[in-house]
Design a protein around this motif. Sequence first.
Motif, PDB file in Angstrom:
ATOM      1  N   ASN A 145       0.862  -1.183   0.000  1.00  0.00           N
ATOM      2  CA  ASN A 145       0.000   0.000   0.000  1.00  0.00           C
ATOM      3  C   ASN A 145       0.897   1.231   0.000  1.00  0.00           C
ATOM      4  N   ASP A 146       1.137   1.772  -1.200  1.00  0.00           N
ATOM      5  CA  ASP A 146       2.092   2.862  -1.399  1.00  0.00           C
ATOM      6  C   ASP A 146       1.334   4.190  -1.447  1.00  0.00           C
ATOM      7  N   THR A 147       1.321   4.893  -0.305  1.00  0.00           N
ATOM      8  CA  THR A 147       0.593   6.164  -0.255  1.00  0.00           C
ATOM      9  C   THR A 147       1.319   7.252  -1.034  1.00  0.00           C
ATOM     10  N   GLY A 148       2.660   7.171  -1.081  1.00  0.00           N
ATOM     11  CA  GLY A 148       3.417   8.197  -1.793  1.00  0.00           C
ATOM     12  C   GLY A 148       3.129   8.201  -3.278  1.00  0.00           C
ATOM     13  N   ASN A 149       3.012   7.033  -3.874  1.00  0.00           N
ATOM     14  CA  ASN A 149       2.706   6.922  -5.295  1.00  0.00           C
ATOM     15  C   ASN A 149       1.228   6.674  -5.557  1.00  0.00           C
ATOM     16  N   GLN A 150       0.431   6.682  -4.478  1.00  0.00           N
ATOM     17  CA  GLN A 150      -1.023   6.550  -4.588  1.00  0.00           C
ATOM     18  C   GLN A 150      -1.437   5.315  -5.396  1.00  0.00           C
ATOM     19  N   VAL A 151      -0.823   4.182  -5.040  1.00  0.00           N
ATOM     20  CA  VAL A 151      -1.125   2.955  -5.750  1.00  0.00           C
ATOM     21  C   VAL A 151      -0.962   1.771  -4.796  1.00  0.00           C
ATOM     22  N   ASP A 152      -1.791   0.760  -4.979  1.00  0.00           N
ATOM     23  CA  ASP A 152      -1.648  -0.503  -4.262  1.00  0.00           C
ATOM     24  C   ASP A 152      -1.173  -1.560  -5.250  1.00  0.00           C
ATOM     25  N   ILE A 153      -0.196  -2.329  -4.843  1.00  0.00           N
ATOM     26  CA  ILE A 153       0.351  -3.382  -5.687  1.00  0.00           C
ATOM     27  C   ILE A 153       0.048  -4.730  -5.047  1.00  0.00           C
ATOM     28  N   VAL A 154      -0.624  -5.600  -5.804  1.00  0.00           N
ATOM     29  CA  VAL A 154      -0.897  -6.966  -5.367  1.00  0.00           C
ATOM     30  C   VAL A 154      -0.025  -7.897  -6.205  1.00  0.00           C
ATOM     31  N   THR A 155       0.811  -8.666  -5.543  1.00  0.00           N
ATOM     32  CA  THR A 155       1.696  -9.607  -6.225  1.00  0.00           C
ATOM     33  C   THR A 155       1.280 -11.015  -5.839  1.00  0.00           C
ATOM     34  N   GLN A 156       0.847 -11.791  -6.825  1.00  0.00           N
ATOM     35  CA  GLN A 156       0.415 -13.170  -6.583  1.00  0.00           C
ATOM     36  C   GLN A 156       1.400 -14.123  -7.257  1.00  0.00           C
ATOM     37  N   PHE A 157       1.883 -15.074  -6.484  1.00  0.00           N
ATOM     38  CA  PHE A 157       2.990 -15.922  -6.902  1.00  0.00           C
ATOM     39  C   PHE A 157       2.574 -17.376  -6.761  1.00  0.00           C
ATOM     40  N   ALA A 158       2.830 -18.185  -7.795  1.00  0.00           N
ATOM     41  CA  ALA A 158       2.480 -19.604  -7.742  1.00  0.00           C
ATOM     42  C   ALA A 158       3.601 -20.435  -8.340  1.00  0.00           C
ATOM     43  N   LYS A 159       3.954 -21.506  -7.648  1.00  0.00           N
ATOM     44  CA  LYS A 159       4.991 -22.414  -8.122  1.00  0.00           C
ATOM     45  C   LYS A 159       4.362 -23.569  -8.895  1.00  0.00           C
ATOM     46  N   ALA A 160       5.121 -24.050  -9.884  1.00  0.00           N
ATOM     47  CA  ALA A 160       4.719 -25.233 -10.638  1.00  0.00           C
ATOM     48  C   ALA A 160       5.778 -26.312 -10.419  1.00  0.00           C
ATOM     49  N   THR A 161       5.857 -27.257 -11.297  1.00  0.00           N
ATOM     50  CA  THR A 161       6.833 -28.337 -11.147  1.00  0.00           C
ATOM     51  C   THR A 161       8.206 -27.926 -11.662  1.00  0.00           C
ATOM     52  N   LYS A 162       9.229 -28.645 -11.244  1.00  0.00           N
ATOM     53  CA  LYS A 162      10.605 -28.484 -11.736  1.00  0.00           C
ATOM     54  C   LYS A 162      11.152 -27.073 -11.538  1.00  0.00           C
ATOM     55  N   MET A 166       4.143 -21.919 -18.092  1.00  0.00           N
ATOM     56  CA  MET A 166       2.791 -21.732 -17.565  1.00  0.00           C
ATOM     57  C   MET A 166       2.009 -20.722 -18.406  1.00  0.00           C
ATOM     58  N   THR A 167       0.693 -20.881 -18.452  1.00  0.00           N
ATOM     59  CA  THR A 167      -0.181 -19.927 -19.139  1.00  0.00           C
ATOM     60  C   THR A 167      -0.880 -19.054 -18.106  1.00  0.00           C
ATOM     61  N   SER A 168      -1.491 -17.962 -18.576  1.00  0.00           N
ATOM     62  CA  SER A 168      -2.206 -17.069 -17.662  1.00  0.00           C
ATOM     63  C   SER A 168      -3.395 -17.777 -17.023  1.00  0.00           C
ATOM     64  N   ASP A 169      -4.093 -18.602 -17.794  1.00  0.00           N
ATOM     65  CA  ASP A 169      -5.225 -19.344 -17.220  1.00  0.00           C
ATOM     66  C   ASP A 169      -4.742 -20.316 -16.145  1.00  0.00           C
ATOM     67  N   ALA A 170      -3.638 -20.983 -16.412  1.00  0.00           N
ATOM     68  CA  ALA A 170      -3.090 -21.923 -15.427  1.00  0.00           C
ATOM     69  C   ALA A 170      -2.637 -21.186 -14.174  1.00  0.00           C
ATOM     70  N   LEU A 171      -2.094 -19.993 -14.357  1.00  0.00           N
ATOM     71  CA  LEU A 171      -1.664 -19.196 -13.208  1.00  0.00           C
ATOM     72  C   LEU A 171      -2.875 -18.780 -12.376  1.00  0.00           C
ATOM     73  N   THR A 172      -3.949 -18.369 -13.034  1.00  0.00           N
ATOM     74  CA  THR A 172      -5.169 -17.992 -12.304  1.00  0.00           C
ATOM     75  C   THR A 172      -5.655 -19.149 -11.442  1.00  0.00           C
ATOM     76  N   GLN A 173      -5.681 -20.346 -12.016  1.00  0.00           N
ATOM     77  CA  GLN A 173      -6.138 -21.516 -11.273  1.00  0.00           C
ATOM     78  C   GLN A 173      -5.184 -21.848 -10.125  1.00  0.00           C
ATOM     79  N   ALA A 174      -3.878 -21.736 -10.379  1.00  0.00           N
ATOM     80  CA  ALA A 174      -2.886 -22.033  -9.342  1.00  0.00           C
ATOM     81  C   ALA A 174      -2.990 -21.060  -8.176  1.00  0.00           C
ATOM     82  N   ILE A 175      -3.261 -19.789  -8.477  1.00  0.00           N
ATOM     83  CA  ILE A 175      -3.430 -18.791  -7.417  1.00  0.00           C
ATOM     84  C   ILE A 175      -4.656 -19.118  -6.570  1.00  0.00           C
ATOM     85  N   THR A 176      -5.758 -19.465  -7.235  1.00  0.00           N
ATOM     86  CA  THR A 176      -6.986 -19.819  -6.510  1.00  0.00           C
ATOM     87  C   THR A 176      -6.771 -21.048  -5.632  1.00  0.00           C
ATOM     88  N   ASP A 177      -6.146 -22.074  -6.205  1.00  0.00           N
ATOM     89  CA  ASP A 177      -5.889 -23.299  -5.448  1.00  0.00           C
ATOM     90  C   ASP A 177      -4.925 -23.037  -4.295  1.00  0.00           C
TER      91      ASP A 177
END
Length: 701
Positions: A58-75, A217-228
């Motif tokens: 939550n960056d008040t100085g730059n007036q922006v919130d950054i959400v970083t979602q990270f998911a691991k796959a195999t190997k 990985m694809t964007s759809d696969a990343l979305t599912q991995a984040i949810t899971d």
Amino acid sequence: MKADFDLSLNESCPRFHPLITQLRQNADLRHTCEQDEGMAGYGWSSYDIRTGGVHLVNDTGNQVDIVTQFAKATKGDWGLRVTSLPRENAAIHQQTSIFFYIGLERAGATMKCVDRPSGGIACTGRTSDLGDFNILILDHQVDGKSSAQTTVKSMTAAAEGIWQAKSILSQELKSRSPEQVSLEDQPGQGNIHFVQKTFKGAFEFDVFFSSDSNTIMTSDALTQAITDGRKGFQERFDSVYAPQEPFTTAEYSRFSQYLLSNLIGGIGYFYGKSRVDTSSPEAYSENGPNFWEKVDAARAHAIVQDDGPHELFSAVPSRPFFPRGFLWDEGFHLQVIMDWDMDVALEIVSSWFGLMNDDGWIAREQILGPEARSKVPPEFQVQYPHFANPPTLFLVVAAFLECLQKPTLYFGAPSQYLSDIALGKSFLREIYPKLKSNYQWFCRTQAGNLTRYQGPGTSINQGYRWRGRTPQHTLTSGLDDYPRAQPPHPEELHVDALSWVGIMVIILNKISVFLGEHKDRRTFARQEEEIIQSIEQAHWSEPDQAYCDTKIAHGTTPKKVCHKGYISLLPFCLGLMVPNSPHLGAVLELIHGSEELWSSFGIRSLSIKDKSYGTEEDYWRGPVWININYMILARLLVSSLLQDWQKILCLPKPGACSPTRSTSIKSKRNVHTVTAQPCEYSVQLLECDGVCLGTIQREDW
């Protein structure tokens, strides 16, 4: 933002970090989240080292919130989604730039980035450890998110300076016209690549890493991995920790998950050289009057050398303020981490003991390389091979041994060491000599002068004092400004130092029994008896009804120096009081007395009656510390079986319990079944009316 999200795995792997700024002159260029920059908050809301997590800034100085979602796959493959959301009071047409950079810190390593005809940025590279790898950066087009203008600047910089990416970027931006806060689009070969994303309003992009371009990985696969991943983290948290009333509400759950996530999310890889004073002048023995002044004078002529390079896998006390490994802190970190993931905790323990030199010394602060040193004042950078720290890593090994013997105590991630007892035993065999070496070094370098403590009716064979002592601090003890004898004296003895030696001996004894090291077992059993006896004779103050430091007064006479607080409780916390100790009641009263240590928020570090309470730095002079409170609670676990503070602990009277009787002792999730032994080896829990509740063996106490 480097401090809040760092995917560097080791010095041969690419370093991934975002920087952020507003697209205007004199805007803040964020690289690290600092405590003094007015951030509204930052941290992991959920994180599992094996699967990934969600991080918020939550960056008040730059007036922006950054959400970083990270998911691991195999190997070792992974995906990352960066979402930018304007804050409520941001300007309508606010433009924001995120500079996502990729750096290779291995000398001679390089990679190439190009614009893909189908969109996005593709990078390929190779290192000796990773082999070939691929990185793909794509805009994630979803409703409500705008498109970004993307530029790529590929550069070659000194490998040892990649960590200074903010300076590299700032210099590059300064070379542009004052009106521009953007990079020239020049993708290509290099060892550091800046990918600038400039956008208005909300925006989202994905980053993918793969060792095989055919399985990225694809964007759809990343979305599912984040949810899971989010769902799996919540379910696993409830399973591992099984919150008890009244801590089952959503508010407590979020708070607990936040604490766990940021502890585990702070685990990092560190690499570089440390600065070590190898001069060892006589002054460093800290003998004679005003020895601390002689030490200061000797340091002016010290021989400081770069030692290493070394590598360390470790958690940290504070990512923005103390982003490095601290020896005694790490043992407490791992008390939590091992419940979640035993194998990760053991890997960290092994990494720390991999730093030990031939004498058995491990530096208490691991300030490895120039990046780590940039966060440390020069006067604290040098490490001294005669400085110790409380050996809390021993506690982690002891807890692992207990789980190996009683696997039902563990509810964390599947553990190869606990599922295969032969492998677990192999780990103990490998680390046991290192534990012994560290223990022997501690006893040798922190030994106290016991000459004046011998006399009729006394048998003090064990006594220790922390080196590195000054009138204001004993940093090496971990309790930095905790009050001690004034002025410091070379013949004083510190009760906490002796207590830590005691727990080392107890743990080594248990491991020696498990491994069948019978000669060691006999040695450690004898030393344990000597330590318990020395604690009672050298450190118990009858007038103060507490364990205290001791000094030599008037040239010849031992005198207790009592500052009631955490050091008074350590013999109890570390299991060095015999079950039928006549002093147990006084220690429990010290804990429970509101006129001393008890508070509504936990046990204070120093008694409110002490003249030093709340004075000067006030670091360990009253504040409640969760790590010591955890130790106190762990040692009070047996007492929790009793209904109130009036219940007592005592040796069983003859015939009070059958020597063969078994009883189950429940503590929330865990059930321990123990068998009563002959009375001299056990302690019986008694109600006030003498009804037998059960028997606990000495080693369980």
